[in-house]
Scaffold this active site. Sequence first.
Site, PDB file in Angstrom:
ATOM      1  N   GLU A 111      10.141  97.338 -22.883  1.00  0.00           N
ATOM      2  CA  GLU A 111       8.867  97.139 -23.600  1.00  0.00           C
ATOM      3  C   GLU A 111       9.208  97.247 -25.093  1.00  0.00           C
ATOM      4  O   GLU A 111       9.201  96.266 -25.814  1.00  0.00           O
ATOM      5  CB  GLU A 111       7.846  98.200 -23.165  1.00  0.00           C
ATOM      6  CG  GLU A 111       6.510  98.120 -23.906  1.00  0.00           C
ATOM      7  CD  GLU A 111       5.552  99.271 -23.553  1.00  0.00           C
ATOM      8  OE1 GLU A 111       5.998 100.312 -23.019  1.00  0.00           O
ATOM      9  OE2 GLU A 111       4.335  99.122 -23.849  1.00  0.00           O
ATOM     10  N   ASP A 115      -2.444  96.847 -18.273  1.00  0.00           N
ATOM     11  CA  ASP A 115      -1.820  98.061 -18.806  1.00  0.00           C
ATOM     12  C   ASP A 115      -2.856  99.170 -19.079  1.00  0.00           C
ATOM     13  O   ASP A 115      -3.051 100.046 -18.240  1.00  0.00           O
ATOM     14  CB  ASP A 115      -1.009  97.731 -20.065  1.00  0.00           C
ATOM     15  CG  ASP A 115       0.127  98.716 -20.333  1.00  0.00           C
ATOM     16  OD1 ASP A 115       0.389  99.581 -19.490  1.00  0.00           O
ATOM     17  OD2 ASP A 115       0.772  98.594 -21.396  1.00  0.00           O
ATOM     18  N   ASP A 116      -3.481  99.138 -20.240  1.00  0.00           N
ATOM     19  CA  ASP A 116      -4.476 100.154 -20.629  1.00  0.00           C
ATOM     20  C   ASP A 116      -5.684  99.424 -21.215  1.00  0.00           C
ATOM     21  O   ASP A 116      -5.861  99.376 -22.445  1.00  0.00           O
ATOM     22  CB  ASP A 116      -3.874 101.099 -21.679  1.00  0.00           C
ATOM     23  CG  ASP A 116      -2.625 101.781 -21.155  1.00  0.00           C
ATOM     24  OD1 ASP A 116      -2.754 102.734 -20.372  1.00  0.00           O
ATOM     25  OD2 ASP A 116      -1.511 101.328 -21.504  1.00  0.00           O
ATOM     26  N   HIS A 148       0.002  96.494 -12.829  1.00  0.00           N
ATOM     27  CA  HIS A 148       0.421  97.379 -13.934  1.00  0.00           C
ATOM     28  C   HIS A 148      -0.830  97.824 -14.684  1.00  0.00           C
ATOM     29  O   HIS A 148      -1.294  97.145 -15.603  1.00  0.00           O
ATOM     30  CB  HIS A 148       1.399  96.618 -14.841  1.00  0.00           C
ATOM     31  CG  HIS A 148       1.952  97.440 -15.965  1.00  0.00           C
ATOM     32  ND1 HIS A 148       3.133  97.136 -16.595  1.00  0.00           N
ATOM     33  CD2 HIS A 148       1.494  98.553 -16.605  1.00  0.00           C
ATOM     34  CE1 HIS A 148       3.385  98.006 -17.552  1.00  0.00           C
ATOM     35  NE2 HIS A 148       2.389  98.871 -17.587  1.00  0.00           N
ATOM     36  N   HIS A 167      -2.657 101.631 -15.921  1.00  0.00           N
ATOM     37  CA  HIS A 167      -2.707 103.098 -15.975  1.00  0.00           C
ATOM     38  C   HIS A 167      -4.173 103.510 -15.880  1.00  0.00           C
ATOM     39  O   HIS A 167      -4.969 103.142 -16.763  1.00  0.00           O
ATOM     40  CB  HIS A 167      -2.106 103.607 -17.284  1.00  0.00           C
ATOM     41  CG  HIS A 167      -0.696 103.147 -17.505  1.00  0.00           C
ATOM     42  ND1 HIS A 167       0.400 103.929 -17.220  1.00  0.00           N
ATOM     43  CD2 HIS A 167      -0.198 101.961 -17.959  1.00  0.00           C
ATOM     44  CE1 HIS A 167       1.512 103.256 -17.500  1.00  0.00           C
ATOM     45  NE2 HIS A 167       1.179 102.063 -17.952  1.00  0.00           N
ATOM     46  N   HIS A 226       8.850 101.415 -16.335  1.00  0.00           N
ATOM     47  CA  HIS A 226       8.688 100.703 -17.600  1.00  0.00           C
ATOM     48  C   HIS A 226      10.086 100.560 -18.222  1.00  0.00           C
ATOM     49  O   HIS A 226      10.813 101.567 -18.349  1.00  0.00           O
ATOM     50  CB  HIS A 226       7.815 101.502 -18.566  1.00  0.00           C
ATOM     51  CG  HIS A 226       6.349 101.463 -18.249  1.00  0.00           C
ATOM     52  ND1 HIS A 226       5.847 101.774 -17.018  1.00  0.00           N
ATOM     53  CD2 HIS A 226       5.279 101.153 -19.035  1.00  0.00           C
ATOM     54  CE1 HIS A 226       4.522 101.652 -17.047  1.00  0.00           C
ATOM     55  NE2 HIS A 226       4.151 101.281 -18.267  1.00  0.00           N
TER      56      HIS A 226
HETATM   57  N1  ADE Z   1       1.541 104.804 -20.619  1.00  0.00           N
HETATM   58  C1  ADE Z   1       0.398 104.104 -20.668  1.00  0.00           C
HETATM   59  N2  ADE Z   1       0.634 102.890 -21.169  1.00  0.00           N
HETATM   60  C2  ADE Z   1       1.946 102.803 -21.436  1.00  0.00           C
HETATM   61  C3  ADE Z   1       2.793 101.797 -21.951  1.00  0.00           C
HETATM   62  N3  ADE Z   1       2.326 100.602 -22.321  1.00  0.00           N
HETATM   63  N4  ADE Z   1       4.096 102.074 -22.104  1.00  0.00           N
HETATM   64  C4  ADE Z   1       4.583 103.269 -21.750  1.00  0.00           C
HETATM   65  N5  ADE Z   1       3.818 104.238 -21.255  1.00  0.00           N
HETATM   66  C5  ADE Z   1       2.513 104.017 -21.085  1.00  0.00           C
HETATM   67 ZN    ZN Z   2       2.261 100.523 -18.771  1.00  0.00          ZN
END
Ligand code: ADE
Ligand code: ZN
Length: 344
Positions: free
Chosen positions: A210, A288-289, A27, A29, A207
């Site tokens: 969350e 994630d990011d 996971h 991006h 997703h």
């Molecule tokens: N796009 C990038 N990170 C995300 C996240 N945590 N939740 C939803 N969309 C995303």
């Molecule tokens: Zn994500």
Amino acid sequence: MPNSTTQTNNSSPLSSWLTQLPKIELHLHLEGSLEPQMLFDLAVRNNVDLPYVNVQEVTKAFQFTQLQDFLDIYYQAAQVLVTEQDFYDLTWAYLLKCKEQNVLHVEPFFDPQTHTDRGVAFSTVINGIDQALTDGKEKLGISSELIMCFLRHLDEKSAFETLEQAMPFLAKLKGVGLDSSELGHPPEKFSRVFAKARELGLLTVAHAGEEGPAEFIWTAINDLKVSRVDHGVNAIQDPELITYLRQTQMPLTVCPLSNTKLKVFEHMQQHNILDLLALDICVTVNSDDPSYFGGYMTENFEALAQALDLNQTQAIKLVQNSITASFCDEQRKQELTKILNDYQ
Ligand code: ADE
Ligand code: ZN
């Protein structure tokens, strides 16, 4: 083996053990791995104006109280990505980080609509990413499968157009996903697009749970027929869902640092990943990011060690879950399992 109360700091034995631990990321991006320095370099290279004057200002802007705060900044920053070389450089920088942290297999997401909506060709995006992933396999030994995400705040029509644009590139894609603003955009909004993607032979993830309710996890499973749920931490609100997730071993790709930065959990001590693990749910650790949320894979494991006393047995189980949940073929799964077993 450290006991369950071992604390980690950057030089502790557990910390270096976690750095060297073979890891898998399911996971991530790619646009969320854009580091502030690369943001500035690409802004100069492509003559794009940024609302920041230096890296310190960028880092200061990364204070979020919910998902949407982050997404607004994330989509703005992605505008510096213009050429195939930019997408290559972004992906390659992520893979180098993986190499440093012994991440052996990755299944990154990308958001084509973020780029095609401002005139960048679909081919520019996917060719840059794919070339870096190919080089990552050859030069760094990191295997990968690529997942194309639809932005759920956009409409079904736009998602269908994106799937159409992907048709000449299906061989480069393993699956499709669903990301962006969860509240107000339930998975079933995309049932028909996901059905079409499955007909084309693509796997599906989404997703769900969350910021959104457990109900969205049910519809991701039942309507989108996902093979994994991204995040999914709100499953804890629904005992029947927890039973279902345990019985089916449906994987959840959990992102601890993301969840605390976006206030899904106020503090890491409140994160439920180890409760879910104890309930025999197939949870995995992911970043994630990473450039927005304070760290890549190792930092996520370290955060769990610091706040929740993660021990080695739990860490190994989390990686085993990632191997099981991955989309790589059986032979690669066996190779990864052997590497993990040899580490113990
Ligand atoms: N796009 C990038 N990170 C995300 C996240 N945590 N939740 C939803 N969309 C995303
Ligand atoms: Zn994500």
